[in-house]
Motif scaffolding. Sequence first.
Motif, PDB file in Angstrom:
ATOM      1  N   LYS A  35      17.523  14.711 -28.417  1.00 48.32           N
ATOM      2  CA  LYS A  35      18.378  14.937 -29.583  1.00 48.32           C
ATOM      3  C   LYS A  35      18.984  16.342 -29.561  1.00 48.32           C
ATOM      4  O   LYS A  35      20.180  16.523 -29.765  1.00 48.32           O
ATOM      5  CB  LYS A  35      17.562  14.728 -30.863  1.00 48.32           C
ATOM      6  CG  LYS A  35      18.294  15.109 -32.144  1.00 48.32           C
ATOM      7  CD  LYS A  35      19.506  14.225 -32.389  1.00 48.32           C
ATOM      8  CE  LYS A  35      20.196  14.613 -33.685  1.00 48.32           C
ATOM      9  NZ  LYS A  35      21.383  13.782 -33.941  1.00 48.32           N
ATOM     10  N   ILE A  36      18.139  17.359 -29.314  1.00 50.91           N
ATOM     11  CA  ILE A  36      18.610  18.746 -29.291  1.00 50.91           C
ATOM     12  C   ILE A  36      18.947  19.060 -27.839  1.00 50.91           C
ATOM     13  O   ILE A  36      18.098  19.480 -27.056  1.00 50.91           O
ATOM     14  CB  ILE A  36      17.533  19.697 -29.846  1.00 50.91           C
ATOM     15  CG1 ILE A  36      16.980  19.177 -31.172  1.00 50.91           C
ATOM     16  CG2 ILE A  36      18.108  21.103 -30.044  1.00 50.91           C
ATOM     17  CD1 ILE A  36      15.760  19.922 -31.670  1.00 50.91           C
ATOM     18  N   SER A  76      19.594  27.181 -25.137  1.00 45.34           N
ATOM     19  CA  SER A  76      20.007  27.946 -26.331  1.00 45.34           C
ATOM     20  C   SER A  76      18.818  28.256 -27.218  1.00 45.34           C
ATOM     21  O   SER A  76      18.867  29.182 -28.035  1.00 45.34           O
ATOM     22  CB  SER A  76      21.047  27.153 -27.130  1.00 45.34           C
ATOM     23  OG  SER A  76      22.217  26.958 -26.376  1.00 45.34           O
ATOM     24  N   VAL A  77      17.741  27.484 -27.086  1.00 47.92           N
ATOM     25  CA  VAL A  77      16.539  27.702 -27.880  1.00 47.92           C
ATOM     26  C   VAL A  77      15.338  27.171 -27.103  1.00 47.92           C
ATOM     27  O   VAL A  77      15.432  26.146 -26.423  1.00 47.92           O
ATOM     28  CB  VAL A  77      16.648  27.009 -29.262  1.00 47.92           C
ATOM     29  CG1 VAL A  77      16.831  25.503 -29.106  1.00 47.92           C
ATOM     30  CG2 VAL A  77      15.431  27.311 -30.132  1.00 47.92           C
ATOM     31  N   ILE A  78      14.222  27.880 -27.197  1.00 53.26           N
ATOM     32  CA  ILE A  78      12.948  27.405 -26.655  1.00 53.26           C
ATOM     33  C   ILE A  78      12.041  27.083 -27.827  1.00 53.26           C
ATOM     34  O   ILE A  78      11.859  27.911 -28.730  1.00 53.26           O
ATOM     35  CB  ILE A  78      12.288  28.461 -25.751  1.00 53.26           C
ATOM     36  CG1 ILE A  78      13.188  28.765 -24.550  1.00 53.26           C
ATOM     37  CG2 ILE A  78      10.920  27.975 -25.277  1.00 53.26           C
ATOM     38  CD1 ILE A  78      12.654  29.884 -23.663  1.00 53.26           C
ATOM     39  N   ILE A  79      11.502  25.890 -27.833  1.00 55.58           N
ATOM     40  CA  ILE A  79      10.628  25.455 -28.929  1.00 55.58           C
ATOM     41  C   ILE A  79       9.200  25.375 -28.405  1.00 55.58           C
ATOM     42  O   ILE A  79       8.906  24.602 -27.484  1.00 55.58           O
ATOM     43  CB  ILE A  79      11.085  24.098 -29.491  1.00 55.58           C
ATOM     44  CG1 ILE A  79      12.521  24.204 -30.014  1.00 55.58           C
ATOM     45  CG2 ILE A  79      10.142  23.631 -30.605  1.00 55.58           C
ATOM     46  CD1 ILE A  79      13.137  22.886 -30.424  1.00 55.58           C
ATOM     47  N   TRP A 136      23.722  17.889 -39.570  1.00 57.24           N
ATOM     48  CA  TRP A 136      22.457  17.183 -39.357  1.00 57.24           C
ATOM     49  C   TRP A 136      21.376  18.191 -38.997  1.00 57.24           C
ATOM     50  O   TRP A 136      21.637  19.205 -38.346  1.00 57.24           O
ATOM     51  CB  TRP A 136      22.589  16.173 -38.217  1.00 57.24           C
ATOM     52  CG  TRP A 136      23.263  14.888 -38.594  1.00 57.24           C
ATOM     53  CD1 TRP A 136      24.611  14.673 -38.706  1.00 57.24           C
ATOM     54  CD2 TRP A 136      22.634  13.648 -38.910  1.00 57.24           C
ATOM     55  NE1 TRP A 136      24.851  13.376 -39.068  1.00 57.24           N
ATOM     56  CE2 TRP A 136      23.659  12.711 -39.194  1.00 57.24           C
ATOM     57  CE3 TRP A 136      21.312  13.217 -38.965  1.00 57.24           C
ATOM     58  CZ2 TRP A 136      23.393  11.392 -39.541  1.00 57.24           C
ATOM     59  CZ3 TRP A 136      21.039  11.908 -39.303  1.00 57.24           C
ATOM     60  CH2 TRP A 136      22.072  11.007 -39.595  1.00 57.24           C
ATOM     61  N   LEU A 137      20.160  17.893 -39.423  1.00 55.54           N
ATOM     62  CA  LEU A 137      18.987  18.682 -39.059  1.00 55.54           C
ATOM     63  C   LEU A 137      17.943  17.742 -38.450  1.00 55.54           C
ATOM     64  O   LEU A 137      17.469  16.857 -39.157  1.00 55.54           O
ATOM     65  CB  LEU A 137      18.413  19.393 -40.284  1.00 55.54           C
ATOM     66  CG  LEU A 137      17.144  20.223 -40.044  1.00 55.54           C
ATOM     67  CD1 LEU A 137      17.464  21.428 -39.177  1.00 55.54           C
ATOM     68  CD2 LEU A 137      16.533  20.669 -41.365  1.00 55.54           C
ATOM     69  N   PRO A 138      17.594  17.884 -37.165  1.00 56.71           N
ATOM     70  CA  PRO A 138      18.141  18.865 -36.222  1.00 56.71           C
ATOM     71  C   PRO A 138      19.530  18.477 -35.742  1.00 56.71           C
ATOM     72  O   PRO A 138      19.895  17.301 -35.754  1.00 56.71           O
ATOM     73  CB  PRO A 138      17.140  18.820 -35.060  1.00 56.71           C
ATOM     74  CG  PRO A 138      16.585  17.425 -35.097  1.00 56.71           C
ATOM     75  CD  PRO A 138      16.542  17.046 -36.551  1.00 56.71           C
ATOM     76  N   ALA A 139      20.285  19.484 -35.328  1.00 58.81           N
ATOM     77  CA  ALA A 139      21.627  19.250 -34.797  1.00 58.81           C
ATOM     78  C   ALA A 139      21.554  18.959 -33.305  1.00 58.81           C
ATOM     79  O   ALA A 139      20.547  19.239 -32.651  1.00 58.81           O
ATOM     80  CB  ALA A 139      22.511  20.469 -35.052  1.00 58.81           C
ATOM     81  N   GLN A 140      22.633  18.395 -32.778  1.00 57.23           N
ATOM     82  CA  GLN A 140      22.669  18.098 -31.352  1.00 57.23           C
ATOM     83  C   GLN A 140      22.579  19.368 -30.521  1.00 57.23           C
ATOM     84  O   GLN A 140      22.003  19.368 -29.438  1.00 57.23           O
ATOM     85  CB  GLN A 140      23.956  17.343 -31.002  1.00 57.23           C
ATOM     86  CG  GLN A 140      23.684  15.916 -30.545  1.00 57.23           C
ATOM     87  CD  GLN A 140      24.967  15.197 -30.196  1.00 57.23           C
ATOM     88  OE1 GLN A 140      25.847  15.026 -31.036  1.00 57.23           O
ATOM     89  NE2 GLN A 140      25.070  14.778 -28.963  1.00 57.23           N
ATOM     90  N   ARG A 141      23.147  20.440 -31.049  1.00 50.05           N
ATOM     91  CA  ARG A 141      23.067  21.732 -30.387  1.00 50.05           C
ATOM     92  C   ARG A 141      22.522  22.759 -31.377  1.00 50.05           C
ATOM     93  O   ARG A 141      22.873  22.743 -32.560  1.00 50.05           O
ATOM     94  CB  ARG A 141      24.439  22.168 -29.862  1.00 50.05           C
ATOM     95  CG  ARG A 141      25.031  21.210 -28.838  1.00 50.05           C
ATOM     96  CD  ARG A 141      26.325  21.737 -28.257  1.00 50.05           C
ATOM     97  NE  ARG A 141      26.133  22.995 -27.560  1.00 50.05           N
ATOM     98  CZ  ARG A 141      25.646  23.105 -26.324  1.00 50.05           C
ATOM     99  NH1 ARG A 141      25.313  22.022 -25.653  1.00 50.05           N
ATOM    100  NH2 ARG A 141      25.508  24.291 -25.754  1.00 50.05           N
TER     101      ARG A 141
END
Length: 451
Positions: free
Chosen positions: A33-34, A99-102, A215-220
């Motif tokens: 999704k992300i 763009s982000v590390i989770i 949307w949460l979460p967004a595609q990016r």
Amino acid sequence: MSIEISETLTFECETGNYHTFCPISCVAWLYQKIEDSFFLVVGTKTCGYFLQNALGVMIFAEPRYAMAELEEGDISAQLNDYRELKRLCVQIGKDRNPSVIIWIGTCTTEIIKMDLEGIAPKLETEIGIPIVVARANGLDYAFTQGEDTVSAAMAHRCPEQGIGDDINPYGEKYIESITNSNDRHPLVLFGSLPSTVASQLSLELKRQSIDVSGWLPAQRYMDLPTLGNSVYVCGVNPFLSRTATILMRRRKCKLIGAPFPIGPDGTRAWIEKICSVFGIETQGLDEREQQVWTSLGDYLDLVRGRSVFFMGDNLLEISLARFLIRCGMIVYEIGIPYMDKRYQAAELTLLQSTCREMCVPIPRIVEKPDNYNQIQRMRELQPDLAITGMAHANPLEARGINTKWSVEFTFAQIHGFTNAKDVLELVTRPLRRNNNLETLGWAVLVRGEKE
């Protein structure tokens, strides 16, 4: 043993164990999704084996997740957590440029008191990549709540609405209507859905003159929606109560308490509730819903009058049971690992009204069901189908009860008008299989007599 089914909503709570997947399995659908994300699961080799097996049954082009394995040195505090996590994240940045590390913290990080929340901000500043910490561990009731934890963590990263907006007069209350229907407010939908399904739901609202602002979460990660006290939010999944709480309390958003868009009936009720909040009279929803029901005719003929028993696994049970009752099925019991009555209030109301309209008793809802007791009840009731976790499917099949893995509903596209067919496809598969086997057996018997 007799089973009584109430004519009003009846809630019970047993003392059974939670026989669900570990919540770190949410990585399986969230990294898709992300799209610009990378998931780093911080746990033991056991966590790695679980992910390898859980994700191994599905085919993905290039999974964007990895394990930061805790070994004897980590657990005995001989290694430096910051240094090791920095080494991994720097390597991830070079290899994948996310763009982000989770960071997904597992049970072990809780046990050894690993300060992920303290390490992340400092490391984020040093390497220049946003790091979001989510504790998706076994303390959750169901594996789907891993998504809830990640979404709640992402909500903290959403941009803040500009200063000067109206103060939210509703506090944490669910919103029933907007006093001034001309005053349009942003609408953010929360819940992880495939991009095609999210687009379908957005389009359905667009037909009612409602634009989805995000949307949460967004595609990016860079497209996270703006949140604030004039933003309305609405969920699409029943296991997102923690996210709903964060959006109301921390981000001061107004939560629209609606049923969930599963099945034609749920999708219509979801759209109607959102429209009522924005003071919009719906257009063409009757025809839209009826069109879908007509297209499901063959499936409805197969399930009508059949019975189903939910053992409880993924927190989708209330919504699925309500839809199947509308399809003409008899639901004996709705087992569910955990029940947030406030967040699912609209869904429970729709379940009750659906049973009354279909002239069937309202099934009892059993929270934290004891599986041994459930099996005894199933022996008495002999349902045509049991929707259950993978651990119980084979033993039930051996006892002559048809089963369907509840985890399949988590990964399938079941939201919105156009995907109602997929729900019934899953439900009817074991029933159609048995019909085919019976036909095959009869054909063999007839052929043998002729010979």
